[in-house]
Motif scaffolding. Sequence first.
Motif, PDB file in Angstrom:
ATOM      1  N   GLY A  61       0.817  -1.206   0.000  1.00 37.43           N
ATOM      2  CA  GLY A  61       0.000   0.000   0.000  1.00 37.43           C
ATOM      3  C   GLY A  61       0.854   1.260   0.000  1.00 37.43           C
ATOM      4  O   GLY A  61       2.081   1.213  -0.027  1.00 37.43           O
ATOM      5  N   SER A 133      -4.548  -2.121   0.221  1.00 41.75           N
ATOM      6  CA  SER A 133      -4.933  -0.750  -0.108  1.00 41.75           C
ATOM      7  C   SER A 133      -4.718  -0.471  -1.601  1.00 41.75           C
ATOM      8  O   SER A 133      -5.325  -1.123  -2.446  1.00 41.75           O
ATOM      9  N   GLY A 136      -3.913  -3.558  -3.159  1.00 39.36           N
ATOM     10  CA  GLY A 136      -5.086  -4.397  -3.403  1.00 39.36           C
ATOM     11  C   GLY A 136      -5.769  -4.023  -4.702  1.00 39.36           C
ATOM     12  O   GLY A 136      -6.304  -4.879  -5.414  1.00 39.36           O
ATOM     13  N   HIS A 137      -5.747  -2.735  -5.012  1.00 34.11           N
ATOM     14  CA  HIS A 137      -6.266  -2.261  -6.297  1.00 34.11           C
ATOM     15  C   HIS A 137      -5.459  -2.855  -7.446  1.00 34.11           C
ATOM     16  O   HIS A 137      -6.025  -3.400  -8.403  1.00 34.11           O
ATOM     17  N   SER A 140      -5.954  -6.591  -7.900  1.00 36.23           N
ATOM     18  CA  SER A 140      -7.270  -6.856  -8.489  1.00 36.23           C
ATOM     19  C   SER A 140      -7.290  -6.537  -9.977  1.00 36.23           C
ATOM     20  O   SER A 140      -7.839  -7.310 -10.780  1.00 36.23           O
ATOM     21  N   ALA A 164      -7.488  -9.137  -1.763  1.00 38.84           N
ATOM     22  CA  ALA A 164      -7.431  -7.678  -1.662  1.00 38.84           C
ATOM     23  C   ALA A 164      -7.736  -7.271  -0.225  1.00 38.84           C
ATOM     24  O   ALA A 164      -8.850  -7.481   0.265  1.00 38.84           O
ATOM     25  N   GLY A 167      -8.729  -3.046  -0.116  1.00 35.89           N
ATOM     26  CA  GLY A 167      -8.491  -2.660  -1.502  1.00 35.89           C
ATOM     27  C   GLY A 167      -9.401  -1.559  -2.016  1.00 35.89           C
ATOM     28  O   GLY A 167     -10.562  -1.455  -1.614  1.00 35.89           O
ATOM     29  N   LEU A 169     -11.543  -0.759  -4.711  1.00 36.03           N
ATOM     30  CA  LEU A 169     -12.132  -1.630  -5.718  1.00 36.03           C
ATOM     31  C   LEU A 169     -13.316  -1.029  -6.468  1.00 36.03           C
ATOM     32  O   LEU A 169     -13.752  -1.595  -7.468  1.00 36.03           O
ATOM     33  N   HIS A 215     -11.819  -6.533   4.716  1.00 37.81           N
ATOM     34  CA  HIS A 215     -12.111  -5.108   4.868  1.00 37.81           C
ATOM     35  C   HIS A 215     -12.785  -4.849   6.205  1.00 37.81           C
ATOM     36  O   HIS A 215     -13.581  -5.649   6.681  1.00 37.81           O
TER      37      HIS A 215
END
Length: 282
Positions: A61, A133, A136-137, A140, A164, A167, A169, A215
């Motif tokens: 992140g 974070s 995670g984006h 994905s 994620a 994330g 998203l 999350h």
Amino acid sequence: MFRGTLLHELLHLPNYWKVVRASPDLPYPVQKIAFGDHYRQYFLIVEPAEPPLGWIIYWHGGGWQFGSPEQFQKTAHPFLDAGYGVIIPSYRRLPWNDFRTIRQDTIMALAACRNFWQSKGNPHPHVVLLGMSAGGHLASIAGLDKSILQEAGWDLAQIKGVVACGGVLDFSLMKNNPIIRLLAGHPERATYSLANPVAQIAKQTAKLPPFLLIHGTKDGMVPYEAVVSFQKCYREHSSASTCDLITMQRGTHLDAARWMFKDTLLRQNIMAKVGRWLMVDR
């Protein structure tokens, strides 16, 4: 009182870094491999003592701006302990670059991963993509946008799952976030859709990889509603794959990554799922 706000997350960041720094050093050599000429274009790679049972690619992140693979290399511990190899990519950052450059660096990093594995005699190992974070984006996006994998020379079947943590998203619930605008531009532009994970779901015709989302309901940086929206969209468009959500009640943004540094039931459950994914088709 401030839980669930950006202020709360920022005030607790020093304690999070204290936990990271207090983690033991990695027991295996860490190799740095460049995939471009820019000083940000590289990844760290760590292998366990025995041939890896599979691979984890972990994007850290930092809002697409901060941090480095070196600062987050200790996140590799649970995966190395389980017998997996770990790769932690870097990339060119905001504000001097936007998603188009970051996407190209992602392709280049994945191509370099393939070249590394090919040098080891196994160009298409099983892989789980993981990120926290902003990471995670990116994990994905790499799992959803098949053109990224194809341009990197990957076999699409290599991706056994995506995890994620906190994330980013679904941009639609973060429209006025200045960092999202810096990353992806105006919502009506093509780059915005290209960078938005939830928008990528409907564009894909191939089977999607399974997802695991982690999350907190009190995330002060990425609203919990955004990950719920992503899961709903995923399930509407992909009945053949699974998208599970582990909800951390009153969990914050930073809580979504703490499991990597402490052996808890949450970590055991995550590692069990990763293990099942990586054993598919063996």
